[in-house]
Design a protein around this motif. Structure first.
Motif, PDB file in Angstrom:
ATOM      1  N   UNK A 236       0.847  -1.183   0.000  1.00 57.51           N
ATOM      2  CA  UNK A 236       0.000   0.000   0.000  1.00 57.51           C
ATOM      3  C   UNK A 236       0.888   1.240   0.000  1.00 57.51           C
ATOM      4  N   UNK A 237       0.769   2.101  -1.003  1.00 57.13           N
ATOM      5  CA  UNK A 237       1.663   3.278  -1.056  1.00 57.13           C
ATOM      6  C   UNK A 237       1.446   4.236   0.095  1.00 57.13           C
ATOM      7  N   UNK A 238       0.281   4.230   0.710  1.00 56.34           N
ATOM      8  CA  UNK A 238       0.023   5.157   1.817  1.00 56.34           C
ATOM      9  C   UNK A 238       0.703   4.711   3.105  1.00 56.34           C
ATOM     10  N   UNK A 239       0.975   3.392   3.194  1.00 55.88           N
ATOM     11  CA  UNK A 239       1.615   2.890   4.412  1.00 55.88           C
ATOM     12  C   UNK A 239       3.136   2.831   4.302  1.00 55.88           C
ATOM     13  N   UNK A 240       3.684   3.189   3.160  1.00 54.25           N
ATOM     14  CA  UNK A 240       5.140   3.135   2.963  1.00 54.25           C
ATOM     15  C   UNK A 240       5.780   4.489   3.286  1.00 54.25           C
TER      16      UNK A 240
END
Length: 285
Positions: A236-240
């Motif tokens: 998930x790009x938001x959690x990276x």
């Protein structure tokens, strides 16, 4: 009670439409007994009573022989005679007038090609119609019209017809034999009969499988349910964390050292002094 009766009638009508091809508007062939019964209970001889029973638009018919029979009965059936004259006449082609029962049986024939519902109060006629395939019967009970359920003979006819559709006909069997001979044309006639039979059986099995597959594919039907495989998805790009810029870290901004060398890349920290220990009147050096 009325709801149960309507549900039962819908089920019977569905049986005849699915198995024998009955379609709206339904044709109802009336004899003199049903017309006389409706008049005696003071019910109108029209399409509405039969339409509510069959659940669809209806067209009523009678024959010339039925009308002639009512006319011969005299003044006691004068109203029935007038009501029968208002109905549509089905063609019977009888030069000499027959009885109503014989006329109706001749109009129906062996298979009821015209798809008639027969409305009658004659018990003997209703018994004989149960032995004919695809002939539904309507009778009157007080002020209500009831539809008889299909007889055992009619259900057996439908069952045997379905079994015939499942099995191959003689023409299909001959065509299949020809195709197997063409498929085994590369083999010599002097081969063993057992080998030929085994090859023929294999060819027939493969051919039937390919035919079934092509039919199903042509209709857009799949042989087996195909499940989608779950593919590995990315994080998930938001959690990276944000990607660091290595170029800026490799070459930081050059800062001047205490010695005055411009080439040195030392970082200097500013010292923050607190003013708590300074007395009043003293100046900071």
């Amino acid at each position: 009670m009325r709801v149960k009766k309507q549900r039962r009638h819908r089920k019977i009508v569905r049986f005849y439409t699915a198995c024998f091809g009955f379609r709206e508007p339904f044709k109802v062939l009336c004899d003199g007994t049903i017309v006389h019964h409706l008049i005696s209970v003071k019910e109108p001889v029209g399409n509405e009573a039969f339409a509510s029973t069959l659940g669809g638009p209806v067209k009523l018919f009678t024959t010339r022989c039925v009308i002639a029979e009512l006319k011969r009965l005299g003044a006691s059936c004068s109203q029935s005679f007038q009501a029968a004259n208002d109905l549509a006449v089905a063609r019977c082609d009888h030069e000499k007038r027959k009885s109503a029962v014989d006329c109706i049986l001749d109009v129906l024939g062996d298979n009821n090609i015209e798809h008639f519902f027969v409305a009658s109060q004659d018990v003997e006629l209703r018994k004989s119609l149960r032995e004919k395939p695809g002939v539904p019967v309507i009778y009157g009970l007080r002020k209500a019209l009831l539809l008889e359920p299909p007889s055992d003979f009619q259900r057996q006819v439908v069952k045997s017809a379905e079994e015939k559709h499942l099995n191959m006909t003689e023409l299909e069997h001959k065509l299949l034999q020809k195709r197997t001979k063409i498929g085994m044309g590369n083999y010599t006639v002097n081969d063993d009969s057992d080998k030929l039979e085994s090859l023929g059986d294999r060819h027939v099995e493969s051919q039937t499988l390919t035919m079934s597959n092509t039919r199903q594919n042509g209709l857009g039907v799949k042989d087996r349910p195909q499940f989608k495989r779950k593919k590995a998805k990315g994080p998930n790009p938001l959690s990276c964390k944000k990607r660091k810029n290595h170029a800026s870290q490799a070459h930081p901004v050059n800062q001047v050292s205490k010695d005055g060398d411009n080439g040195s890349t030392k970082k200097t920290r500013k010292r923050k002094r607190s003013k708590k220990g300074i007395k009043a009147g003293e100046t900071v050096s």
